[in-house]
Design a protein around this motif. Structure first.
Motif, PDB file in Angstrom:
ATOM      1  N   LEU B  72       0.926  -1.196   0.052  1.00 26.02           N
ATOM      2  CA  LEU B  72      -0.025   0.036   0.051  1.00 26.02           C
ATOM      3  C   LEU B  72       0.906   1.303  -0.047  1.00 26.02           C
ATOM      4  O   LEU B  72       0.367   2.224  -0.738  1.00 26.02           O
ATOM      5  CB  LEU B  72      -0.692  -0.059   1.323  1.00 26.02           C
ATOM      6  N   PHE B 218      12.962   0.474 -15.843  1.00 29.52           N
ATOM      7  CA  PHE B 218      12.541  -0.536 -15.076  1.00 29.52           C
ATOM      8  C   PHE B 218      13.384  -1.671 -14.293  1.00 29.52           C
ATOM      9  O   PHE B 218      13.327  -2.555 -14.316  1.00 29.52           O
ATOM     10  CB  PHE B 218      11.780  -1.632 -16.323  1.00 29.52           C
ATOM     11  N   GLU B 260       8.987   3.779 -11.433  1.00 27.66           N
ATOM     12  CA  GLU B 260       7.817   3.499 -12.047  1.00 27.66           C
ATOM     13  C   GLU B 260       6.595   3.191 -11.073  1.00 27.66           C
ATOM     14  O   GLU B 260       7.003   2.766  -9.735  1.00 27.66           O
ATOM     15  CB  GLU B 260       7.966   2.348 -12.826  1.00 27.66           C
ATOM     16  N   ARG B 261       5.671   3.550 -11.434  1.00 25.62           N
ATOM     17  CA  ARG B 261       4.269   3.442 -10.427  1.00 25.62           C
ATOM     18  C   ARG B 261       3.618   2.160 -11.228  1.00 25.62           C
ATOM     19  O   ARG B 261       3.040   2.100 -12.205  1.00 25.62           O
ATOM     20  CB  ARG B 261       3.289   4.565 -10.626  1.00 25.62           C
ATOM     21  N   LYS B 262       3.624   1.070 -10.504  1.00 23.17           N
ATOM     22  CA  LYS B 262       3.317  -0.264 -11.069  1.00 23.17           C
ATOM     23  C   LYS B 262       2.105  -0.703 -10.455  1.00 23.17           C
ATOM     24  O   LYS B 262       1.489  -0.295  -9.420  1.00 23.17           O
ATOM     25  CB  LYS B 262       4.352  -1.380 -10.487  1.00 23.17           C
ATOM     26  N   MET B 263       1.624  -1.664 -11.315  1.00 26.69           N
ATOM     27  CA  MET B 263       0.194  -2.501 -10.713  1.00 26.69           C
ATOM     28  C   MET B 263       0.409  -3.218  -9.549  1.00 26.69           C
ATOM     29  O   MET B 263      -0.508  -3.130  -8.677  1.00 26.69           O
ATOM     30  CB  MET B 263      -0.581  -3.222 -12.132  1.00 26.69           C
ATOM     31  N   GLY B 264       1.439  -3.967  -9.519  1.00 27.89           N
ATOM     32  CA  GLY B 264       1.681  -4.748  -8.310  1.00 27.89           C
ATOM     33  C   GLY B 264       3.244  -4.930  -8.308  1.00 27.89           C
ATOM     34  O   GLY B 264       3.984  -4.085  -8.692  1.00 27.89           O
ATOM     35  N   GLN B 265       3.642  -5.912  -7.611  1.00 27.21           N
ATOM     36  CA  GLN B 265       5.125  -6.106  -6.975  1.00 27.21           C
ATOM     37  C   GLN B 265       5.686  -4.714  -6.684  1.00 27.21           C
ATOM     38  O   GLN B 265       6.621  -4.377  -6.977  1.00 27.21           O
ATOM     39  CB  GLN B 265       5.910  -6.716  -8.110  1.00 27.21           C
ATOM     40  N   ARG B 266       4.850  -3.906  -5.726  1.00 29.53           N
ATOM     41  CA  ARG B 266       4.928  -2.727  -5.582  1.00 29.53           C
ATOM     42  C   ARG B 266       6.181  -2.310  -4.623  1.00 29.53           C
ATOM     43  O   ARG B 266       6.593  -1.332  -4.600  1.00 29.53           O
ATOM     44  CB  ARG B 266       3.724  -2.028  -5.330  1.00 29.53           C
ATOM     45  N   ALA B 270      10.983  -0.170  -9.342  1.00 29.84           N
ATOM     46  CA  ALA B 270      11.503  -0.362 -10.821  1.00 29.84           C
ATOM     47  C   ALA B 270      11.883   1.055 -11.179  1.00 29.84           C
ATOM     48  O   ALA B 270      11.215   2.053 -11.518  1.00 29.84           O
ATOM     49  CB  ALA B 270      10.360  -0.728 -11.692  1.00 29.84           C
ATOM     50  N   TRP B 411      -3.056 -11.372  -7.321  1.00 31.45           N
ATOM     51  CA  TRP B 411      -3.456 -11.500  -8.709  1.00 31.45           C
ATOM     52  C   TRP B 411      -2.563 -10.114  -9.421  1.00 31.45           C
ATOM     53  O   TRP B 411      -2.013 -10.363 -10.739  1.00 31.45           O
ATOM     54  CB  TRP B 411      -4.781 -11.017  -8.780  1.00 31.45           C
ATOM     55  N   ARG B 412      -2.407  -8.812  -8.705  1.00 27.32           N
ATOM     56  CA  ARG B 412      -1.523  -7.999  -9.412  1.00 27.32           C
ATOM     57  C   ARG B 412      -0.166  -8.401  -9.651  1.00 27.32           C
ATOM     58  O   ARG B 412       0.529  -8.150 -10.906  1.00 27.32           O
ATOM     59  CB  ARG B 412      -1.922  -6.872  -8.573  1.00 27.32           C
ATOM     60  N   ASP B 413       0.080  -9.138  -8.468  1.00 29.26           N
ATOM     61  CA  ASP B 413       1.705  -9.434  -8.573  1.00 29.26           C
ATOM     62  C   ASP B 413       1.972 -10.318  -9.753  1.00 29.26           C
ATOM     63  O   ASP B 413       2.845 -10.284 -10.497  1.00 29.26           O
ATOM     64  CB  ASP B 413       2.298  -9.995  -7.196  1.00 29.26           C
ATOM     65  N   ARG B 415       0.564 -10.673 -12.459  1.00 26.38           N
ATOM     66  CA  ARG B 415       0.409 -10.230 -13.958  1.00 26.38           C
ATOM     67  C   ARG B 415       1.775  -9.785 -14.545  1.00 26.38           C
ATOM     68  O   ARG B 415       1.953 -10.229 -15.674  1.00 26.38           O
ATOM     69  CB  ARG B 415      -0.532  -9.261 -13.922  1.00 26.38           C
ATOM     70  N   LEU B 416       2.640  -9.438 -13.751  1.00 22.66           N
ATOM     71  CA  LEU B 416       4.082  -8.875 -14.100  1.00 22.66           C
ATOM     72  C   LEU B 416       4.872 -10.352 -14.455  1.00 22.66           C
ATOM     73  O   LEU B 416       5.646 -10.009 -15.449  1.00 22.66           O
ATOM     74  CB  LEU B 416       4.680  -8.213 -13.035  1.00 22.66           C
TER      75      LEU B 416
END
Lengths: 393, 443
Positions: B72, B218, B260-266, B270, B411-413, B415-416
């Motif tokens: 988060l 990245f 970078e602002r990523k969808m997952g693995q935040r 990157a 799920w978000r993680d 996808r990467l």
């Protein structure tokens, strides 16, 4: 629950609706999505939704506002069929699924309020629908008999005492715009369904934010508790049995969600086509690479199939079992097709697709929430099977 | 006496029915009550088994408590303590065997990447971002190991490992190949030949090193890495001149760009690396000059099974949390897990994960990882994991997309993993690159 199918609208009208939605998306939604926010600058949203009411896209029971009749799921839906709202939702969702879901949730509650054949004690501007309890919407057994554990009974109960109803219970995953004025609440009244209009500001109505979610974040999602909420008798929307309204609400909800999913997938396809034409890899545009061609073509085919399924719903009778079954089937297949299309489109962006800047990850998050929301695949399959098994039409 | 159906069912259960066999027959039936995880673990050799158990314990003690916050608020937590804890436990020095590293000796020579893949699954089960944070370090170390250069081993790798495991002061490493205009290009032969690379190394007039200019993007752990194995082409030459350099934090001219602002693995950054006339001495060349392309491709061969294992972990995390949810949640009078349609879905997820694990373990159970096996394992595991995460989310209905339940994070993680270490499309083509002139089968 049978009724006459409604007439379709002409091509000119369809273009008008699309154009209206495109203009709204360009002028009101795009500014929200600018800047470095994963789901747009949501502090701007209330103002932009106000615009939706002003231009008549957002439906409301308030007759002084233009959307009352011709907004998404407004009062004219009975005459025009579902097509105008499906087009508006789908076109808006090409830009933002969350805003489309806001308008859909508002329209859904409005539509049910407008079904009342009498004057209700309050006329809200913003409203939300309270139907679901726990994980899923009601199964067929519960739709038929809300007091039966089939598999789970409805626990929100309305009891009539003198000239008032007292509502007790909890509803989950209530989608709405910010700060709704009222809720349309489905509750058990004895062995039957009842549908009530309850002010959101009543002191015994408590809203709890559902918490951080994967997507559709423009839309508010609450759990709503009713603790001995007293409402007048004339706040009851139905005429004695709201089962038809339950079917109506569920059919319309799935149709709207499917339209939003199709819009998201279309937006993703357009974005990936554009990116594939602009981005060079290996010395040539990536649209020349067979892998990218396969991904985009597959996504476009899935989207086209989903749209065809969706449009089959446009003239259905919303209160029929047949239509409920079809809506469930459409939600089941459209969500799957669209989610596949969006993830394939995202893949064409490579690493950039996963970053927030290109908007593709937001599309994937939004469409994935639609898949799970208001009836998962397992639930829908069960319902489709049960309606056929019971021979309901 | 007539028995009830319940009594008959109880009697028919395998454990009770086994009693009817003779003693030798009973010895051949496995009726031990243990989890699938335990069953799988017992198939491993002692050394790997030990690392699997240790990784599970570490993941639960260190990764689980941090996972939600790190996802988060990725900029609001300090990654150093967990990196230090991982190093103390020997997880950051698994690319070499004792006395230089911590990998178990015999399993290492049977499968160099296997132990890292095994711990990768355990870490990623709890949090994809923190797993990446810890494992990207090994990716950064891999070029040093695979360079085959004893000079690099003595100058860089051994001191790095000594500092990490013995002194408990780990240096974090990162691996930098991707450039803004060349992502998949640098992971595939044909693309590589046509890639438009901007990061360039120019020999200094005194021949004491190279001046590097350009950008990388990245880069996992780019913002926190102390040292980075970075690839650059030599002046105006193509990718065949790629050379690997060891870039150190604090070198003049080296700075960080955007994260970078990523969808997952935040939880793992990157980050963009900016190189503006950075001088790198000859001692920091990894392997031979112009050997970078081969080195990079081989690093990918070793890292792809690990990425597959991480994907498997994401899928397993989603599955385990979904399973717990189904055990604890009631639909009417029954728990979700008691419904057969739910059991069918859960079983499908478990089978998918099991098959992905089998493939990953098979792919890296050899001393040298090879392209086809690595790419296949990565593709299959990442696609499987994403599918399983989707199934878990759907099964939980509206609860599936709530962050608090942890399934949507997995799920978000997951996808990467279909994108990095070469998109799954590039990885599929890697199979044919390897086998274009040979056959897959025996015909």
């Amino acid at each position: 629950m049978e009724g006459e199918p409604v007439a379709s609208i002409c091509a000119e009208d369809m273009e008008h609706y699309r154009d209206l939605a495109r203009q709204y998306a360009r002028k009101s939604i795009n500014p929200i999505l600018e800047g470095e926010h994963s789901d747009g600058n949501l502090s701007l949203l209330p103002e932009k939704l106000k615009t939706a009411f002003e231009i008549g896209i957002a439906a409301t029971p308030d007759e002084s506002l233009s959307g009352c009749q011709y907004g998404i799921w407004g009062g004219a839906t009975g005459e025009t069929g579902l097509m105008p709202s499906l087009l508006l939702l789908s076109t808006i969702a090409e830009t933002c699924g969350g805003v489309a879901m806001c308008l859909h949730a508002q329209g859904l509650a409005t539509h049910l309020i407008l079904q009342a054949k009498k004057k209700l004690p309050l006329t809200p501007v913003r409203a939300g629908l309270c139907l679901q309890e726990g994980l899923y919407p009601p199964f067929l057994g519960t739709i038929m008999a809300p007091d039966q554990d089939a598999p789970a009974r409805i626990t929100t109960v309305a009891e009539q005492k003198n000239n008032r109803y007292t509502i007790n219970g909890s509803k989950s995953f209530v989608y709405s715009m910010h700060d709704p004025d009222a809720y349309v609440v489905f509750a058990r009244v004895g062995e039957q369904w009842g549908c009530f209009l309850v002010g959101a500001q009543e002191k015994d109505v408590a809203r709890t934010d559902a918490g951080v979610r994967t997507g559709l974040r423009a839309c508010v999602v609450d759990h709503v508790d009713f603790d001995h909420v007293d409402i007048p008798l004339d706040a009851r929307i139905d005429d004695g049995d709201a089962r038809g309204l339950v079917v109506h609400a569920m059919s319309l909800n799935w149709a709207g969600m499917a339209a939003i999913a199709v819009g998201i997938a279309k937006g993703a396809s357009v974005a990936s086509r554009r990116y594939a034409a602009e981005r060079y890899q290996g010395g040539r545009q990536i649209e020349e690479h067979p892998a990218v061609k396969m991904l985009i073509a597959g996504a476009e085919a899935s989207t086209a199939t989903a749209e065809t399924s969706l449009l089959a719903l446009r003239d259905g009778n919303l209160t029929s079992w047949n239509n409920l079954q079809r809506s469930a089937a459409v939600k089941l297949s459209v969500m799957d097709l669209c989610a596949r299309a969006v993830t394939d489109c995202l893949q064409t962006f490579g690493g950039y697709g996963y970053m927030e800047d290109y908007g593709m990850e937001k599309r994937l998050r939004d469409v994935t929430v639609l898949k799970s929301a208001a009836g998962s695949a397992t639930y829908l399959k069960q319902l489709i099977f049960d309606i056929e098994k019971e021979g309901l039409r | 006496m007539k028995q009830s159906v319940e009594e008959r069912i109880e009697k028919l259960k395998m454990k009770n029915a086994t009693e009817m066999l003779n003693i030798f027959g009973r010895l051949l039936v496995d009726n031990r009550e243990m989890s699938l995880w335990e069953h799988d673990t017992k198939t491993l050799t002692w050394g790997v088994r030990r690392w699997r158990r240790k990784a599970l314990k570490f993941a639960r003690e260190y990764i689980r408590p941090l996972a939600v916050k790190a996802d988060l608020d990725p900029h609001g937590y300090d990654p150093k303590p967990i990196l230090a804890a991982a190093a103390r436990n020997g997880f950051q020095t698994l690319m070499l065997v004792p006395p230089l590293g911590t990998a178990s000796m015999l399993p290492y020579f049977r499968g160099t990447a296997f132990q890292i893949a095994v711990i990768g699954e355990e870490f990623a089960t709890e949090c994809g971002g923190l797993a990446l944070l810890l494992l990207a370090h090994n990716l950064g170390v891999a070029p040093l190991l695979l360079s085959g250069s004893f000079r690099n081993y003595f100058l860089h790798l051994i001191p790095l490992y000594f500092k990490s495991f013995v002194l408990g002061k780990p240096d974090c490493m990162a691996f930098a190949i991707t450039e803004p205009g060349a992502g998949s290009d640098v992971e595939e032969t044909e693309g590589g030949a046509k890639a438009k690379l901007v990061t360039t190394a120019k020999r200094t007039p005194d021949r004491k090193g190279y001046i590097i200019n350009g950008r990388k993007c990245f880069i996992s752990d780019g913002a926190i890495a102390d040292k980075i194995t970075l690839y650059a082409k030599i002046e105006e030459e193509g990718i065949e001149s790629w050379t690997c350099f060891l870039l150190e934090r604090g070198m003049p001219g080296f700075s960080l760009g955007r994260s970078e602002r990523k969808m997952g693995q935040r939880a793992a950054d990157a980050t963009e690396l900016i190189l503006d006339n950075v001088f790198i001495p000859n001692s920091n060349i990894v392997g031979k000059v112009r050997a970078g392309w081969a080195n990079n491709r081989n690093v990918l061969n070793y890292s792809r099974p690990v990425v597959g294992a991480m994907a498997l972990g994401h899928g397993r995390g989603a599955f385990e949390r979904c399973l717990a949810f189904c055990r604890n949640t009631y639909l009417g009078p029954k728990r979700l897990i008691e419904y057969q349609d739910v059991q069918l879905e859960l079983a499908d997820m478990a089978i998918s994960l099991w098959s992905a694990r089998s493939m990953i373990w098979h792919s890296c159970k050899q001393f040298r990882c090879y392209q086809s096996a690595s790419a296949s394992a990565k593709v299959f595991a990442s696609d499987t994991a994403f599918k399983v995460c989707n199934q878990a989310m759907e099964l939980m209905g509206d609860q599936g997309y709530l962050h608090k339940n942890g399934v949507e994070r997995a799920w978000r993680d997951s996808r990467l993993t279909q994108i990095y270490e070469g998109t799954n499309q590039i990885n599929r083509l890697a199979l044919f690159e390897h086998h274009l002139s040979t056959d897959f089968g025996t015909m």
